[in-house]
Write an enzyme that holds these catalytic residues in place. Structure first.
Site, PDB file in Angstrom:
ATOM      1  N   CYS A 153      15.328  51.508 -82.047  1.00 51.17           N
ATOM      2  CA  CYS A 153      14.327  50.919 -82.937  1.00 51.17           C
ATOM      3  C   CYS A 153      14.193  49.450 -82.580  1.00 51.17           C
ATOM      4  O   CYS A 153      15.064  48.639 -82.918  1.00 51.17           O
ATOM      5  CB  CYS A 153      14.678  51.089 -84.407  1.00 51.17           C
ATOM      6  SG  CYS A 153      13.333  50.525 -85.501  1.00 51.17           S
ATOM      7  N   CYS A 165       7.170  49.650 -79.133  1.00 45.28           N
ATOM      8  CA  CYS A 165       7.744  50.459 -80.214  1.00 45.28           C
ATOM      9  C   CYS A 165       8.177  51.783 -79.609  1.00 45.28           C
ATOM     10  O   CYS A 165       7.379  52.436 -78.921  1.00 45.28           O
ATOM     11  CB  CYS A 165       6.702  50.692 -81.308  1.00 45.28           C
ATOM     12  SG  CYS A 165       7.223  51.866 -82.588  1.00 45.28           S
TER      13      CYS A 165
END
EC number: 5.2.1.1
Length: 260
Positions: free
Chosen positions: A82, A200
């Site tokens: 993440c 991302c």
């Protein structure tokens, strides 16, 4: 001689459904060119459904548990999947996280190198000599600004960027990667050294990396591609995989890991 098997551990947000597909796809494609290797994939999850500063902070606090769980499986490398959770914790935080989580594995008697997707993106861009970039991110504007500021602090100038403003993490995973090359083309990328197609690891982009390179005439990376590159180098393997763009083309197969 039997193939050597490497265990790949990943710490993932509970709603992430992309990193467990893109990293395995990259490493399995690698087996076509390095047939004496095999990879298995093992995950531990941190609770997060909406990409907000509050949920990201609470989720990051759970990463120590995940590192310990994965070290129970004696993984050979551990990836923190993440990017914005790390970047939202403060400038340079990927170094703190990597050191702390490695310590958790060592305390459990199974020391393993730790790669964060945030640190891997920074390292991947430095590896290809990208001092000026443009990027796409699915986050809301304030979190995207956090990413821009983090990269700027690491010596990488962001010339242009677009925040797609997708708050729900499952909706991020559902974003069509075929749209990304066109979105990137709308950025002011003429003076950029590279394009970050997805800042991302939840927004899928692997299938569009090479198309975007052809369209834009620039090296194109993603957080997931950079993570796979640094994982391979952490295993002391040549960082090469077909279909994943310039970084994994073989031009940077033996680049050194970032200094501590």
């Amino acid at each position: 001689m039997s193939p050597r098997t490497y265990r790949i551990g990943q710490i993932v947000p509970s709603s992430n459904v992309t990193m467990e597909t893109e990293v395995p796809a990259i490493l399995r494609a690698r087996q076509a060119v390095v047939p004496d290797e095999r990879f298995t994939f093992h995950s531990s999850r941190m609770r997060m459904t909406h990409v907000t500063p509050e949920q990201l902070k609470a989720m990051d606090a759970d990463s120590d548990r995940c590192a310990a769980e994965l070290s129970d499986a004696r993984v050979d490398v551990l990836g923190y999947a993440c990017l914005v959770a790390i970047m939202s914790m403060g400038l340079g935080y990927h170094r703190t996280s990597e050191k702390r989580l490695h310590t958790r594995t060592a305390e459990n008697g199974a020391p393993a190198p730790v790669v964060t997707s945030a640190g891997a993106l920074v390292h991947g861009l430095h590896t290809i000599g990208a001092r000026k970039i443009v990027l796409l991110a699915p986050y809301m504007r304030p979190l995207t600004r956090t990413v821009v500021d983090y990269l700027t602090h690491e010596g990488i100038e962001v010339l242009d960027h677009q925040a797609l403003e997708i708050p729900d993490n499952l909706d991020v995973a559902a974003h069509d990667p075929a749209r990304l090359p066109g979105l990137a083309r709308a950025l002011d990328y003429a003076d950029a050294d590279a394009v970050v197609l997805s800042a991302c690891v939840q927004m899928p982009s692997l299938g569009a990396i090479e198309e975007a390179e052809q369209l834009l005439g620039k090296p194109v990376v993603s957080a997931a591609v950079c993570t796979a590159h640094q994982m391979l180098r952490s295993l002391d393997l040549d960082a090469v995989a077909p279909g994943a763009g310039h970084l994994l083309s073989g031009a940077y197969a033996r680049t050194p890991l970032p200094s501590a």
